[in-house]
Scaffold this motif. Structure first.
Motif, PDB file in Angstrom:
ATOM      1  N   GLU A  19       0.848  -1.206   0.000  1.00 50.86           N
ATOM      2  CA  GLU A  19       0.000   0.000   0.000  1.00 50.86           C
ATOM      3  C   GLU A  19       0.879   1.251   0.000  1.00 50.86           C
ATOM      4  O   GLU A  19       0.572   2.229  -0.678  1.00 50.86           O
ATOM      5  CB  GLU A  19      -0.927   0.022   1.227  1.00 50.86           C
ATOM      6  CG  GLU A  19      -2.164  -0.847   1.119  1.00 50.86           C
ATOM      7  CD  GLU A  19      -1.883  -2.339   1.359  1.00 50.86           C
ATOM      8  OE1 GLU A  19      -0.721  -2.708   1.639  1.00 50.86           O
ATOM      9  OE2 GLU A  19      -2.826  -3.137   1.252  1.00 50.86           O
TER      10      GLU A  19
ATOM     11  N   THR B  77       2.186   1.831  -3.507  1.00 51.04           N
ATOM     12  CA  THR B  77       1.178   2.389  -4.432  1.00 51.04           C
ATOM     13  C   THR B  77       0.830   3.833  -4.051  1.00 51.04           C
ATOM     14  O   THR B  77       0.632   4.671  -4.926  1.00 51.04           O
ATOM     15  CB  THR B  77      -0.110   1.542  -4.443  1.00 51.04           C
ATOM     16  OG1 THR B  77      -0.542   1.332  -3.113  1.00 51.04           O
ATOM     17  CG2 THR B  77       0.087   0.233  -5.135  1.00 51.04           C
TER      18      THR B  77
ATOM     19  N   SER C 187      -7.268   5.192 -10.479  1.00 52.13           N
ATOM     20  CA  SER C 187      -7.876   3.919 -10.887  1.00 52.13           C
ATOM     21  C   SER C 187      -6.815   2.840 -11.046  1.00 52.13           C
ATOM     22  O   SER C 187      -7.060   1.663 -10.779  1.00 52.13           O
ATOM     23  CB  SER C 187      -8.654   4.107 -12.188  1.00 52.13           C
ATOM     24  OG  SER C 187      -7.801   4.580 -13.184  1.00 52.13           O
ATOM     25  N   GLU C 188      -5.617   3.242 -11.463  1.00 50.95           N
ATOM     26  CA  GLU C 188      -4.514   2.278 -11.594  1.00 50.95           C
ATOM     27  C   GLU C 188      -4.121   1.730 -10.224  1.00 50.95           C
ATOM     28  O   GLU C 188      -3.876   0.536 -10.059  1.00 50.95           O
ATOM     29  CB  GLU C 188      -3.314   2.934 -12.268  1.00 50.95           C
ATOM     30  CG  GLU C 188      -3.550   3.200 -13.742  1.00 50.95           C
ATOM     31  CD  GLU C 188      -2.510   4.093 -14.371  1.00 50.95           C
ATOM     32  OE1 GLU C 188      -2.265   3.943 -15.575  1.00 50.95           O
ATOM     33  OE2 GLU C 188      -1.938   4.962 -13.672  1.00 50.95           O
TER      34      GLU C 188
ATOM     35  N   ALA D 182      -6.070   1.581  -7.626  1.00 49.81           N
ATOM     36  CA  ALA D 182      -7.170   0.730  -7.170  1.00 49.81           C
ATOM     37  C   ALA D 182      -7.045  -0.667  -7.771  1.00 49.81           C
ATOM     38  O   ALA D 182      -7.212  -1.682  -7.067  1.00 49.81           O
ATOM     39  CB  ALA D 182      -8.509   1.357  -7.552  1.00 49.81           C
ATOM     40  N   ALA D 183      -6.693  -0.728  -9.058  1.00 48.32           N
ATOM     41  CA  ALA D 183      -6.523  -2.020  -9.720  1.00 48.32           C
ATOM     42  C   ALA D 183      -5.359  -2.799  -9.123  1.00 48.32           C
ATOM     43  O   ALA D 183      -5.443  -4.010  -8.898  1.00 48.32           O
ATOM     44  CB  ALA D 183      -6.304  -1.801 -11.220  1.00 48.32           C
TER      45      ALA D 183
ATOM     46  N   LEU E 194      -4.128  -2.530  -6.092  1.00 50.28           N
ATOM     47  CA  LEU E 194      -4.452  -2.985  -4.731  1.00 50.28           C
ATOM     48  C   LEU E 194      -5.369  -4.204  -4.767  1.00 50.28           C
ATOM     49  O   LEU E 194      -5.218  -5.128  -3.974  1.00 50.28           O
ATOM     50  CB  LEU E 194      -5.075  -1.848  -3.920  1.00 50.28           C
ATOM     51  CG  LEU E 194      -4.095  -0.727  -3.532  1.00 50.28           C
ATOM     52  CD1 LEU E 194      -4.819   0.396  -2.817  1.00 50.28           C
ATOM     53  CD2 LEU E 194      -2.954  -1.248  -2.669  1.00 50.28           C
ATOM     54  N   GLN E 195      -6.274  -4.194  -5.711  1.00 43.96           N
ATOM     55  CA  GLN E 195      -7.188  -5.332  -5.878  1.00 43.96           C
ATOM     56  C   GLN E 195      -6.380  -6.610  -6.135  1.00 43.96           C
ATOM     57  O   GLN E 195      -6.600  -7.642  -5.505  1.00 43.96           O
ATOM     58  CB  GLN E 195      -8.103  -5.058  -7.082  1.00 43.96           C
ATOM     59  CG  GLN E 195      -9.326  -5.930  -7.136  1.00 43.96           C
ATOM     60  CD  GLN E 195     -10.526  -5.216  -6.515  1.00 43.96           C
ATOM     61  OE1 GLN E 195     -10.776  -4.074  -6.869  1.00 43.96           O
ATOM     62  NE2 GLN E 195     -11.212  -5.864  -5.612  1.00 43.96           N
ATOM     63  N   THR E 196      -5.412  -6.506  -7.063  1.00 39.93           N
ATOM     64  CA  THR E 196      -4.559  -7.656  -7.381  1.00 39.93           C
ATOM     65  C   THR E 196      -3.713  -8.040  -6.171  1.00 39.93           C
ATOM     66  O   THR E 196      -3.519  -9.220  -5.888  1.00 39.93           O
ATOM     67  CB  THR E 196      -3.621  -7.318  -8.572  1.00 39.93           C
ATOM     68  OG1 THR E 196      -4.401  -6.655  -9.570  1.00 39.93           O
ATOM     69  CG2 THR E 196      -2.985  -8.542  -9.164  1.00 39.93           C
TER      70      THR E 196
ATOM     71  N   TRP F  15      -4.267  -7.621  -2.982  1.00 39.51           N
ATOM     72  CA  TRP F  15      -5.029  -8.239  -1.900  1.00 39.51           C
ATOM     73  C   TRP F  15      -5.320  -9.710  -2.198  1.00 39.51           C
ATOM     74  O   TRP F  15      -5.455 -10.518  -1.297  1.00 39.51           O
ATOM     75  CB  TRP F  15      -6.326  -7.465  -1.637  1.00 39.51           C
ATOM     76  CG  TRP F  15      -6.062  -6.134  -1.007  1.00 39.51           C
ATOM     77  CD1 TRP F  15      -5.019  -5.822  -0.173  1.00 39.51           C
ATOM     78  CD2 TRP F  15      -6.812  -4.920  -1.154  1.00 39.51           C
ATOM     79  NE1 TRP F  15      -5.069  -4.498   0.190  1.00 39.51           N
ATOM     80  CE2 TRP F  15      -6.164  -3.916  -0.393  1.00 39.51           C
ATOM     81  CE3 TRP F  15      -7.966  -4.570  -1.863  1.00 39.51           C
ATOM     82  CZ2 TRP F  15      -6.635  -2.605  -0.302  1.00 39.51           C
ATOM     83  CZ3 TRP F  15      -8.433  -3.262  -1.766  1.00 39.51           C
ATOM     84  CH2 TRP F  15      -7.778  -2.298  -1.011  1.00 39.51           C
ATOM     85  N   ALA F  16      -5.366 -10.020  -3.493  1.00 42.64           N
ATOM     86  CA  ALA F  16      -5.604 -11.415  -3.879  1.00 42.64           C
ATOM     87  C   ALA F  16      -4.344 -12.268  -3.735  1.00 42.64           C
ATOM     88  O   ALA F  16      -4.423 -13.489  -3.664  1.00 42.64           O
ATOM     89  CB  ALA F  16      -6.115 -11.460  -5.313  1.00 42.64           C
TER      90      ALA F  16
END
Ligand SMILES: [Zn+2]
Length: 208
Positions: free
Chosen positions: A42, A45, A57-58, A60-61, A63-65, A67-68
């Motif tokens: 985090e 980013t 938005s980049e 956000a994308a 962070l989504q990846t 977290w997975a």
């Protein structure tokens, strides 16, 4: 005082080049207790967002990846810190008139090769420029512009001569001196410069 904890985004970006601002995410480098701002993915980013590398938005994308796949994100931030320290050793050696350690240049070149694989030349208004921001599916693409910035600075003999370290050795920040007579001594005159002035004043009063 209930002061809000300083984040990596609160760090001033006075280096004059992206790679130097990246190096300066370790604060108080010259002390026994440097202050680390790059702990988590985090943080990486967040810094990329503040430094203008990635858009909202980049981020956000990413962070989504992340977290997975937390383990991968963790490896990437550790790699980012390692890269940062390699860059610091390279530029610091150059500032001191020494040759960087071959193993540091080798490590940097390994990162650079990867970055170049994801770089291309794009047409822009009035010319062409490097775009090293491809491969946006990868968690570490935000490091590509930093690596490019370091490579550009290293081969630019004119600018490389102007890379300096703050006169306050405790601070240890690096910056590009763009002043006409190359007289910049502090990363931030308002901060390090004034602190030195205040300390000189105090010493003088103590002696008096
Ligand atoms: Zn400073």
């Amino acid at each position: 005082m209930n002061e809000k904890k300083k984040t990596i985004c609160d760090l001033k970006r006075l280096g004059g080049r992206l790679c130097l601002d990246f190096i300066n995410t370790l604060d108080w480098r010259g002390t026994r207790q440097p202050v680390e701002y790059m702990h988590t993915y985090e943080d990486l980013t967040l810094w990329s967002r503040c430094a203008g590398v990635a858009g909202e938005s980049e981020v956000a994308a990413l962070l989504q990846t992340a977290w997975a796949d937390a383990a991968k994100a963790d490896r990437i931030v550790k790699g980012a810190v390692k890269l940062r320290e390699t860059l610091h050793r390279i530029f610091y050696a150059i500032i001191q008139g020494r040759a960087p350690a071959p193993r540091d240049l080798t490590a940097f070149n390994t990162s650079l090769s990867k970055t170049m694989k994801h770089s291309r030349i794009v047409a822009v208004k009035g010319g062409y420029m490097w775009d090293s921001n491809r491969d946006k599916g990868a968690l570490d693409w935000v490091l590509n512009p930093v690596i490019r910035s370091a490579a550009d600075l290293l081969v630019s003999s004119d600018e490389l001569k102007r890379v300096k370290t703050c006169l306050d050795t405790a601070c240890g920040w690096l910056f590009l001196d763009t002043s006409r007579n190359q007289s910049r001594r502090w990363c931030d005159m308002k901060f390090c410069g004034n602190r030195a002035k205040a300390s000189r004043f105090y010493q003088k009063r103590r002696r008096a």
